[in-house]
Design a protein around this motif. Structure first.
Motif, PDB file in Angstrom:
ATOM      1  N   GLY A 192       0.771  -1.239   0.000  1.00 59.54           N
ATOM      2  CA  GLY A 192       0.000   0.000   0.000  1.00 59.54           C
ATOM      3  C   GLY A 192       0.798   1.282   0.000  1.00 59.54           C
ATOM      4  O   GLY A 192       0.212   2.366   0.131  1.00 59.54           O
ATOM      5  N   VAL A 193       2.115   1.230  -0.195  1.00 56.08           N
ATOM      6  CA  VAL A 193       2.951   2.414   0.004  1.00 56.08           C
ATOM      7  C   VAL A 193       2.578   3.554  -0.948  1.00 56.08           C
ATOM      8  O   VAL A 193       2.434   4.705  -0.530  1.00 56.08           O
ATOM      9  N   ALA A 194       2.427   3.280  -2.248  1.00 56.83           N
ATOM     10  CA  ALA A 194       2.135   4.359  -3.196  1.00 56.83           C
ATOM     11  C   ALA A 194       0.804   5.027  -2.873  1.00 56.83           C
ATOM     12  O   ALA A 194       0.701   6.258  -2.828  1.00 56.83           O
ATOM     13  N   SER A 195      -0.228   4.231  -2.645  1.00 55.62           N
ATOM     14  CA  SER A 195      -1.540   4.802  -2.330  1.00 55.62           C
ATOM     15  C   SER A 195      -1.519   5.579  -1.026  1.00 55.62           C
ATOM     16  O   SER A 195      -2.149   6.646  -0.911  1.00 55.62           O
ATOM     17  N   LEU A 196      -0.805   5.080  -0.039  1.00 60.73           N
ATOM     18  CA  LEU A 196      -0.758   5.767   1.256  1.00 60.73           C
ATOM     19  C   LEU A 196       0.041   7.061   1.164  1.00 60.73           C
ATOM     20  O   LEU A 196      -0.333   8.066   1.797  1.00 60.73           O
ATOM     21  N   CYS A 197       1.121   7.076   0.395  1.00 63.82           N
ATOM     22  CA  CYS A 197       1.860   8.333   0.194  1.00 63.82           C
ATOM     23  C   CYS A 197       0.966   9.364  -0.504  1.00 63.82           C
ATOM     24  O   CYS A 197       0.965  10.547  -0.133  1.00 63.82           O
ATOM     25  N   LEU A 198       0.211   8.913  -1.497  1.00 67.24           N
ATOM     26  CA  LEU A 198      -0.712   9.812  -2.185  1.00 67.24           C
ATOM     27  C   LEU A 198      -1.805  10.292  -1.235  1.00 67.24           C
ATOM     28  O   LEU A 198      -2.144  11.476  -1.196  1.00 67.24           O
ATOM     29  N   GLY A 199      -2.355   9.367  -0.449  1.00 62.35           N
ATOM     30  CA  GLY A 199      -3.408   9.738   0.484  1.00 62.35           C
ATOM     31  C   GLY A 199      -2.937  10.663   1.582  1.00 62.35           C
ATOM     32  O   GLY A 199      -3.707  11.492   2.078  1.00 62.35           O
ATOM     33  N   TRP A 200      -1.677  10.544   1.964  1.00 58.83           N
ATOM     34  CA  TRP A 200      -1.124  11.478   2.962  1.00 58.83           C
ATOM     35  C   TRP A 200      -0.999  12.873   2.354  1.00 58.83           C
ATOM     36  O   TRP A 200      -1.293  13.875   3.011  1.00 58.83           O
ATOM     37  N   ALA A 227      -3.077   0.883   6.039  1.00 62.53           N
ATOM     38  CA  ALA A 227      -3.994   2.015   5.901  1.00 62.53           C
ATOM     39  C   ALA A 227      -4.623   2.356   7.245  1.00 62.53           C
ATOM     40  O   ALA A 227      -4.708   3.531   7.637  1.00 62.53           O
ATOM     41  N   ALA A 228      -5.049   1.326   7.982  1.00 58.96           N
ATOM     42  CA  ALA A 228      -5.649   1.573   9.300  1.00 58.96           C
ATOM     43  C   ALA A 228      -4.630   2.171  10.265  1.00 58.96           C
ATOM     44  O   ALA A 228      -4.957   3.085  11.035  1.00 58.96           O
ATOM     45  N   ARG A 229      -3.406   1.686  10.203  1.00 62.24           N
ATOM     46  CA  ARG A 229      -2.353   2.181  11.103  1.00 62.24           C
ATOM     47  C   ARG A 229      -2.110   3.673  10.883  1.00 62.24           C
ATOM     48  O   ARG A 229      -1.827   4.408  11.840  1.00 62.24           O
ATOM     49  N   ASN A 230      -2.221   4.119   9.645  1.00 63.35           N
ATOM     50  CA  ASN A 230      -1.913   5.513   9.305  1.00 63.35           C
ATOM     51  C   ASN A 230      -3.154   6.397   9.172  1.00 63.35           C
ATOM     52  O   ASN A 230      -3.032   7.572   8.820  1.00 63.35           O
ATOM     53  N   GLY A 231      -4.318   5.845   9.447  1.00 61.70           N
ATOM     54  CA  GLY A 231      -5.526   6.648   9.418  1.00 61.70           C
ATOM     55  C   GLY A 231      -5.915   7.142   8.039  1.00 61.70           C
ATOM     56  O   GLY A 231      -6.474   8.233   7.900  1.00 61.70           O
ATOM     57  N   ILE A 232      -5.622   6.350   7.008  1.00 61.71           N
ATOM     58  CA  ILE A 232      -5.939   6.711   5.627  1.00 61.71           C
ATOM     59  C   ILE A 232      -6.904   5.672   5.071  1.00 61.71           C
ATOM     60  O   ILE A 232      -6.632   4.470   5.129  1.00 61.71           O
TER      61      ILE A 232
END
Length: 257
Positions: free
Chosen positions: A55-63, A87-92
């Protein structure tokens, strides 16, 4: 599935994101961070990532961009669950669908997205040395042809939507060939950003961005240089200013006009 002892918890964007990854499987480095930075999504839009891994790319974008509707498609169930946990860990908010892009799940076939992003496997089938880790091998070696990754991405886009991909530089002809298919639904208004480790070195990666049905001219951009020193030094941080902005602070990497 991965057990707690199988994972490490890694910092991305200087710790702004904490991402669990397998110790011995496929591990994300800077490529998905660059991919997430290059997607021109705006708040309220929808994004599909093909082959989302942890999930790294999506999470970086979502951040970086709030209020996105993020969806990931992942072939390997263990990595799909890892992406959900990250995603749950980072609230995204990130919806992760398990499935094969060559046989697109029905729920995704019924949807269209404003953006599609992908970091397809870099190594062609049958070439090089196979990884001893099955998950890493699946993530890095092509089983589905690269042109099909591109075509499936274009099919999931609404008219005028954007596809953004990162790939080995030597696969650029294959990416361009895939984007040319589809008639008036092909990928046009193409921009290519070469990525080189140091000034004067050949590009190792390319970021390619195209618009579904776009008619703008092809653009080959000046290379993105990642490191400022002429040679590698293990004890020094030598990222260029733009690389620091993207990789450390989650900055935007603009490609298209």
């Amino acid at each position: 599935m991965f057990g707690p002892g199988d994972l490490t918890l890694d910092k991305f964007l200087d710790g702004r994101l904490m991402v669990a990854q397998p110790r011995h499987g496929y591990r994300a480095a800077m490529d998905p961070v660059l991919l997430g930075a290059a997607c021109p999504a705006r708040p309220g839009e929808s994004v599909l990532e093909l082959g989302c891994g942890a999930g790294v790319a999506s999470l970086c974008l979502g951040w970086r961009v709030p209020d996105l509707a993020l969806t990931g498609l992942e072939l390997q169930p263990a990595y799909a669950q890892l992406a959900r946990d990250n995603a749950a860990r980072n609230g995204i908010a990130l919806q992760v669908v398990e499935g094969d892009l060559a046989q697109m799940p029905a729920g995704l076939r019924a949807q269209s997205f404003d953006h599609v992003i992908a970091n397809p496997p870099y190594f062609a089938a049958g070439g090089g040395t196979a990884s001893t880790d099955p998950g890493r091998e699946i993530a890095q070696r092509e089983a589905t042809p690269l042109a099909l990754w591109v075509q499936q991405g274009l099919r999931r886009l609404r008219p005028g939507g954007w596809i953004t991909l990162i790939q080995n530089a030597d696969r650029l002809p294959d990416l361009l060939a895939g984007l040319a298919q589809g008639g008036d639904k092909a990928g046009g208004s193409i921009s290519v950003l070469p990525i080189t480790p140091r000034a004067g070195r050949p590009a190792g990666r390319v970021l390619v961005q195209a618009r579904k049905g776009g008619r703008g001219p092809f653009r080959l951009l000046a290379p993105l240089v990642l490191h400022s020193a002429p040679d590698h030094a293990a004890d020094a941080e030598d990222l260029t200013d733009i690389a620091q902005s993207v990789l450390r602070r989650g900055g935007n990497l603009r490609i298209s006009n």
